[in-house]
Motif scaffolding. Structure first.
Motif, PDB file in Angstrom:
ATOM      1  N   GLN A 109       0.788  -1.291   0.055  1.00  0.00           N
ATOM      2  CA  GLN A 109      -0.040   0.052  -0.172  1.00  0.00           C
ATOM      3  C   GLN A 109       0.756   1.310   0.004  1.00  0.00           C
ATOM      4  O   GLN A 109       1.969   1.225   0.607  1.00  0.00           O
ATOM      5  N   TYR A 110       0.332   2.244  -0.641  1.00  0.00           N
ATOM      6  CA  TYR A 110       1.078   3.430  -0.746  1.00  0.00           C
ATOM      7  C   TYR A 110       0.758   4.460   0.516  1.00  0.00           C
ATOM      8  O   TYR A 110      -0.504   4.410   1.068  1.00  0.00           O
ATOM      9  N   SER A 111       1.572   5.382   0.833  1.00  0.00           N
ATOM     10  CA  SER A 111       1.253   6.497   1.509  1.00  0.00           C
ATOM     11  C   SER A 111       0.517   7.313   0.891  1.00  0.00           C
ATOM     12  O   SER A 111       0.226   7.431  -0.321  1.00  0.00           O
ATOM     13  N   ASP A 112      -0.250   8.425   1.638  1.00  0.00           N
ATOM     14  CA  ASP A 112      -0.749   9.505   0.968  1.00  0.00           C
ATOM     15  C   ASP A 112      -0.289  10.328   0.019  1.00  0.00           C
ATOM     16  O   ASP A 112      -0.984  10.409  -1.109  1.00  0.00           O
ATOM     17  N   THR A 113       0.883  10.343   0.330  1.00  0.00           N
ATOM     18  CA  THR A 113       1.933  11.009  -0.793  1.00  0.00           C
ATOM     19  C   THR A 113       2.164  10.437  -2.153  1.00  0.00           C
ATOM     20  O   THR A 113       1.947  10.749  -3.063  1.00  0.00           O
ATOM     21  N   GLU A 114       2.569   9.112  -1.897  1.00  0.00           N
ATOM     22  CA  GLU A 114       2.821   7.969  -2.781  1.00  0.00           C
ATOM     23  C   GLU A 114       1.674   7.993  -3.791  1.00  0.00           C
ATOM     24  O   GLU A 114       1.935   7.746  -5.038  1.00  0.00           O
ATOM     25  N   LEU A 115       0.675   7.881  -3.011  1.00  0.00           N
ATOM     26  CA  LEU A 115      -0.637   7.767  -3.958  1.00  0.00           C
ATOM     27  C   LEU A 115      -0.928   8.625  -5.080  1.00  0.00           C
ATOM     28  O   LEU A 115      -1.252   8.095  -5.977  1.00  0.00           O
ATOM     29  N   GLU A 116      -0.809   9.772  -4.863  1.00  0.00           N
ATOM     30  CA  GLU A 116      -0.803  10.798  -5.878  1.00  0.00           C
ATOM     31  C   GLU A 116      -0.030  10.607  -6.743  1.00  0.00           C
ATOM     32  O   GLU A 116      -0.370  10.964  -8.049  1.00  0.00           O
ATOM     33  N   VAL A 117       1.165  10.456  -6.614  1.00  0.00           N
ATOM     34  CA  VAL A 117       2.440  10.153  -7.613  1.00  0.00           C
ATOM     35  C   VAL A 117       2.031   9.080  -8.493  1.00  0.00           C
ATOM     36  O   VAL A 117       2.124   8.995  -9.542  1.00  0.00           O
ATOM     37  N   ILE A 203      11.426  19.993 -10.789  1.00  0.00           N
ATOM     38  CA  ILE A 203      11.216  19.022  -9.811  1.00  0.00           C
ATOM     39  C   ILE A 203      11.502  17.270 -10.507  1.00  0.00           C
ATOM     40  O   ILE A 203      11.511  16.666  -9.834  1.00  0.00           O
ATOM     41  N   PHE A 204      11.161  17.372 -11.791  1.00  0.00           N
ATOM     42  CA  PHE A 204      11.723  16.036 -12.316  1.00  0.00           C
ATOM     43  C   PHE A 204      12.956  15.918 -12.404  1.00  0.00           C
ATOM     44  O   PHE A 204      13.390  14.618 -12.529  1.00  0.00           O
ATOM     45  N   GLN A 205      13.894  16.620 -12.179  1.00  0.00           N
ATOM     46  CA  GLN A 205      15.188  16.138 -12.206  1.00  0.00           C
ATOM     47  C   GLN A 205      15.862  16.013 -10.849  1.00  0.00           C
ATOM     48  O   GLN A 205      16.955  15.497 -10.806  1.00  0.00           O
ATOM     49  N   ALA A 206      14.846  15.974  -9.873  1.00  0.00           N
ATOM     50  CA  ALA A 206      15.428  15.763  -8.355  1.00  0.00           C
ATOM     51  C   ALA A 206      15.545  14.418  -8.290  1.00  0.00           C
ATOM     52  O   ALA A 206      16.170  13.988  -7.159  1.00  0.00           O
ATOM     53  N   THR A 207      14.806  13.620  -8.684  1.00  0.00           N
ATOM     54  CA  THR A 207      14.817  12.115  -8.348  1.00  0.00           C
ATOM     55  C   THR A 207      14.592  11.160  -9.435  1.00  0.00           C
ATOM     56  O   THR A 207      14.383  11.546 -10.738  1.00  0.00           O
ATOM     57  N   THR A 208      14.969  10.103  -9.459  1.00  0.00           N
ATOM     58  CA  THR A 208      15.106   8.895 -10.204  1.00  0.00           C
ATOM     59  C   THR A 208      13.665   8.947 -11.042  1.00  0.00           C
ATOM     60  O   THR A 208      13.594   8.773 -12.345  1.00  0.00           O
ATOM     61  N   LEU A 209      12.687   8.798 -10.073  1.00  0.00           N
ATOM     62  CA  LEU A 209      11.190   8.426 -10.511  1.00  0.00           C
ATOM     63  C   LEU A 209      10.840  10.030 -11.378  1.00  0.00           C
ATOM     64  O   LEU A 209      10.172   9.773 -12.525  1.00  0.00           O
ATOM     65  N   GLY A 210      11.105  11.015 -10.943  1.00  0.00           N
ATOM     66  CA  GLY A 210      10.941  12.300 -11.583  1.00  0.00           C
ATOM     67  C   GLY A 210      11.624  12.389 -13.128  1.00  0.00           C
ATOM     68  O   GLY A 210      10.838  12.721 -14.224  1.00  0.00           O
ATOM     69  N   ARG A 211      12.590  11.783 -13.308  1.00  0.00           N
ATOM     70  CA  ARG A 211      13.549  11.808 -14.331  1.00  0.00           C
ATOM     71  C   ARG A 211      12.844  10.856 -15.230  1.00  0.00           C
ATOM     72  O   ARG A 211      12.680  11.136 -16.706  1.00  0.00           O
ATOM     73  N   SER A 262      -0.404  16.971 -19.834  1.00  0.00           N
ATOM     74  CA  SER A 262      -1.178  17.135 -18.811  1.00  0.00           C
ATOM     75  C   SER A 262      -0.860  16.032 -17.502  1.00  0.00           C
ATOM     76  O   SER A 262      -0.858  16.350 -16.391  1.00  0.00           O
ATOM     77  N   ARG A 263      -0.512  14.809 -18.119  1.00  0.00           N
ATOM     78  CA  ARG A 263      -0.342  13.604 -17.101  1.00  0.00           C
ATOM     79  C   ARG A 263       1.195  14.073 -16.218  1.00  0.00           C
ATOM     80  O   ARG A 263       1.310  13.939 -15.093  1.00  0.00           O
ATOM     81  N   LYS A 264       2.057  14.741 -17.414  1.00  0.00           N
ATOM     82  CA  LYS A 264       3.290  14.969 -16.714  1.00  0.00           C
ATOM     83  C   LYS A 264       3.014  15.971 -15.639  1.00  0.00           C
ATOM     84  O   LYS A 264       3.944  16.031 -14.534  1.00  0.00           O
ATOM     85  N   GLN A 265       2.314  16.981 -16.070  1.00  0.00           N
ATOM     86  CA  GLN A 265       2.009  18.234 -14.984  1.00  0.00           C
ATOM     87  C   GLN A 265       1.550  17.639 -13.560  1.00  0.00           C
ATOM     88  O   GLN A 265       1.947  18.082 -12.645  1.00  0.00           O
ATOM     89  N   GLU A 266       0.586  16.824 -13.786  1.00  0.00           N
ATOM     90  CA  GLU A 266      -0.157  16.275 -12.534  1.00  0.00           C
ATOM     91  C   GLU A 266       1.080  15.716 -11.809  1.00  0.00           C
ATOM     92  O   GLU A 266       1.018  15.677 -10.575  1.00  0.00           O
ATOM     93  N   ALA A 267       1.797  14.665 -12.344  1.00  0.00           N
ATOM     94  CA  ALA A 267       2.874  14.152 -11.575  1.00  0.00           C
ATOM     95  C   ALA A 267       3.752  14.957 -11.248  1.00  0.00           C
ATOM     96  O   ALA A 267       4.353  14.816  -9.836  1.00  0.00           O
ATOM     97  N   GLY A 268       4.154  16.071 -11.694  1.00  0.00           N
ATOM     98  CA  GLY A 268       4.983  17.062 -10.954  1.00  0.00           C
ATOM     99  C   GLY A 268       4.555  17.772 -10.018  1.00  0.00           C
ATOM    100  O   GLY A 268       5.194  17.935  -9.021  1.00  0.00           O
ATOM    101  N   GLU A 269       3.248  18.018  -9.761  1.00  0.00           N
ATOM    102  CA  GLU A 269       2.507  18.507  -8.703  1.00  0.00           C
ATOM    103  C   GLU A 269       2.455  17.769  -7.623  1.00  0.00           C
ATOM    104  O   GLU A 269       2.722  18.067  -6.407  1.00  0.00           O
ATOM    105  N   ALA A 270       2.265  16.359  -8.002  1.00  0.00           N
ATOM    106  CA  ALA A 270       2.385  15.280  -6.959  1.00  0.00           C
ATOM    107  C   ALA A 270       3.699  15.169  -6.182  1.00  0.00           C
ATOM    108  O   ALA A 270       3.818  14.868  -5.113  1.00  0.00           O
ATOM    109  N   LEU A 271       4.747  15.123  -7.332  1.00  0.00           N
ATOM    110  CA  LEU A 271       6.144  15.059  -6.616  1.00  0.00           C
ATOM    111  C   LEU A 271       6.708  16.264  -5.673  1.00  0.00           C
ATOM    112  O   LEU A 271       7.239  15.967  -4.883  1.00  0.00           O
TER     113      LEU A 271
END
Length: 276
Positions: A109-117, A203-211, A262-271
């Motif tokens: 299971q994801y945490s609240d933060t992980e769930l949005e990502v 924000i996308f360059q900060a983590t492996t997932l973001g990249r 659009s999905r990229k921007q949503e992911a960025g907001e979650a990250l």
């Protein structure tokens, strides 16, 4: 088709070498070793019969494989998302003598933060699957045009090259979807990468997932933009008249191009919430 033939040929060579080596060192005479290695050679030879007949079938097999992998990834992570966020552990009985928790909840299971990502990333994988589908339809349209382009050898070659380039770009999307899925298992890793410090302006360059999210979104955009342009080029780089793609193909490509961003921007907001 060439990659399928290479793969099958290398398998045959490898199994034959193993068989010959086993007779040289005598291991083939032990129990069923010789029979097993002989069977492996036959299996490799049988696989040749399953090689796609022609480049068109080879491309279709690749595309269907990537679609299937996207579907499997989506099903797996949708189940995790449907579980909702993991419950917070606040019971003192779950702590050791030093006050540290020994029960971290359900690892699936994801945490609240992980769930949005995860939700935003899964939506990007859906765009990847849609992109594979529109690529398949675009190639069908291009193939039909080759059939009807009687005597236009130059244009036929250019269209075939366009299809080959599109297939190569699609490979990045297909394999990238699998790579993105591999990073979505909880607990997610939001540790800074060597290239980022965790507080990077991007924000996308900060983590492996973001990249990986940014890379996948860029690949989706590139493929759909290539389809919308649909201008085959000759060997000297000259652009020819655009392909006659169906309205269904161009409409889907346009929507997926927008949806991917659009999905990229949503992911960025979650990250961005993970760095707070």
């Amino acid at each position: 088709m060439r990659c399928f033939l290479k793969r099958s040929s290398r398998s045959i060579v490898a199994t034959v070498i193993n068989l010959v080596t086993s007779f040289v060192d005598g291991s083939a005479l032990e129990e069923q070793v010789g029979a097993q290695k002989t069977g492996a050679v036959w299996s490799s030879c049988d696989a040749v019969a399953k090689v796609p007949k022609g480049n068109r079938n080879a491309m279709r097999r690749d595309l269907f494989t990537w679609v299937m992998e996207c579907n499997e990834t989506m099903e797996e992570f949708q189940e995790m998302i449907d579980l909702g966020p993991a419950p917070q552990q606040t019971d003192a009985s779950n702590q050791d003598a030093d006050g540290e928790s020994w029960d971290d909840g359900d690892e699936d299971q994801y945490s609240d933060t992980e769930l949005e990502v995860a939700k935003a990333s899964l939506a990007l994988i859906k765009c990847s699957r849609g992109t594979m589908s529109v690529v398949l339809k675009a190639c069908e349209c291009a193939g039909d045009e080759i059939v009807t382009s009687e005597g236009e050898t130059l244009r036929k070659k250019a269209i075939l090259q366009w299809m080959s380039d599109l297939h190569a770009m699609s490979r990045i999307v297909g394999e990238g979807a699998t790579d993105l899925g591999a990073l979505l298992y909880p607990p997610m890793n939001f540790s800074p990468t060597d290239e980022g410090d965790g507080e990077a302006s991007d924000i996308f360059q900060a983590t492996t997932l973001g990249r990986q999210i940014a890379t996948q979104a860029a690949a989706i955009e590139a493929v759909n933009a290539f389809i919308l342009d649909s201008s085959p080029t000759t060997e000297d780089g000259s652009s020819l008249e655009s392909l006659n793609l169906s309205e269904d193909v161009t409409s889907m490509a346009a929507k997926l191009r927008t949806a991917g961003e659009s999905r990229k921007q949503e992911a960025g907001e979650a990250l961005s919430t993970t760095s707070n």
